[in-house]
Design a protein around this motif. Structure first.
Motif, PDB file in Angstrom:
ATOM      1  N   SER A 148      37.424  41.892  42.234  1.00 23.38           N
ATOM      2  CA  SER A 148      38.092  43.183  42.086  1.00 23.38           C
ATOM      3  C   SER A 148      39.473  43.113  42.717  1.00 23.38           C
ATOM      4  O   SER A 148      39.619  42.624  43.832  1.00 23.38           O
ATOM      5  N   THR A 149      40.473  43.606  42.009  1.00 19.88           N
ATOM      6  CA  THR A 149      41.830  43.606  42.543  1.00 19.88           C
ATOM      7  C   THR A 149      42.143  44.909  43.261  1.00 19.88           C
ATOM      8  O   THR A 149      43.184  45.033  43.877  1.00 19.88           O
ATOM      9  N   GLU A 150      41.242  45.892  43.196  1.00 21.27           N
ATOM     10  CA  GLU A 150      41.435  47.196  43.822  1.00 21.27           C
ATOM     11  C   GLU A 150      40.616  47.306  45.105  1.00 21.27           C
ATOM     12  O   GLU A 150      39.696  46.534  45.339  1.00 21.27           O
ATOM     13  N   THR A 151      40.923  48.297  45.931  1.00 26.14           N
ATOM     14  CA  THR A 151      40.171  48.558  47.153  1.00 26.14           C
ATOM     15  C   THR A 151      39.078  49.571  46.841  1.00 26.14           C
ATOM     16  O   THR A 151      39.275  50.769  47.007  1.00 26.14           O
ATOM     17  N   TYR A 152      37.952  49.088  46.347  1.00 27.55           N
ATOM     18  CA  TYR A 152      36.815  49.943  46.010  1.00 27.55           C
ATOM     19  C   TYR A 152      35.551  49.366  46.625  1.00 27.55           C
ATOM     20  O   TYR A 152      35.467  48.161  46.865  1.00 27.55           O
ATOM     21  N   LYS A 153      34.569  50.233  46.831  1.00 25.89           N
ATOM     22  CA  LYS A 153      33.289  49.805  47.369  1.00 25.89           C
ATOM     23  C   LYS A 153      32.304  49.589  46.215  1.00 25.89           C
ATOM     24  O   LYS A 153      32.127  50.459  45.379  1.00 25.89           O
TER      25      LYS A 153
END
Length: 172
Positions: A163-168
Motif C-alpha cells: 500500500s502506498t497510502e497510510t491506511y490500516k
C-alpha cells in the motif's frame, strides 16, 4: 445474534445522542478569572461521535489472532497493520509453505473502516522460485484467486500486500 442486536442498538443510541447534542455550546472558566467567560467554545459532537463510532467498529470487526491451520489448509490473518508510518513501510508479506496438496490460494485485504471504498491495496503472489504467479490491485474484501498449476514449485512462497497510502489493513 442477540449480542449483535444489542451492539447495533447501543451504537444507534450513541449516534442519536451525538446528533442531539450537535449544536450544544459550553462556556468555560478562565484560570485567572473564575467567573464564566464571555467566550463560549462550541463542541464538535459530529467529530467526537465519529471517533467513538470508528473505535467501536474497529473493535467489533478486528480479527487479530484468528489464524487457523489444519493438515489440508491454512487461514492466515495479520494483526491490524497501519502502512507507511514511522514504524511501518509500504509492504507486508506472509511466507506460507506450499506443497503438492495445495490446490488454490486466495488473498485479500480488509479495511477496518469498510465503507472506505476508494482505498486499494496491491496483492502479489510469488512462487518458491521467486517468480510472480499472480497480482492484482483490489479494494477492501476483494479477493485475488490463484489455482496452483502442476508445474508450480513447492516450498516457501511469498504473499505480498503493498500500500502506498497510510491506511490500516488486516491481511488474509
Amino acid at each position: 445474534m442477540k449480542k449483535l442486536t444489542r451492539k447495533i442498538v447501543a451504537l444507534t443510541l450513541s449516534l442519536v445522542m451525538c446528533i442531539s447534542f450537535s449544536n450544544t455550546t459550553f462556556a468555560y472558566a478562565d484560570n485567572e478569572n473564575i467567573s464564566s467567560s464571555a467566550e463560549a467554545s462550541k463542541v464538535n459532537w459530529w467529530k467526537i461521535g465519529w471517533i467513538i463510532l470508528s473505535d467501536y467498529v474497529e473493535k467489533l470487526i478486528d480479527l487479530d489472532g484468528q489464524s487457523e491451520k489444519d493438515s489440508s489448509w491454512a487461514y492466515l490473518v495479520s494483526p491490524s497493520i497501519e502502512y507507511n508510518t514511522g514504524d511501518m513501510g509500504p509492504e507486508v508479506y506472509f511466507r506460507p509453505e506450499v506443497d503438492n496438496s495445495v490446490g488454490s490460494i486466495r488473498m485479500h485485504g480488509h479495511r477496518i473502516i469498510f465503507v472506505d471504498i476508494f482505498t486499494q491495496i496491491a496483492l502479489i503472489l510469488s512462487d518458491a522460485s521467486g517468480d510472480t504467479v499472480s497480482q492484482a490491485t483490489t479494494g477492501t474484501n476483494q479477493y485475488m484467486f490463484y489455482t496452483k498449476k502442476a508445474g508450480d514449485s513447492s516450498g516457501t512462497w511469498k504473499a505480498q500486500f503493498v500500500s502506498t497510502e497510510t491506511y490500516k489493513w488486516q491481511l488474509y
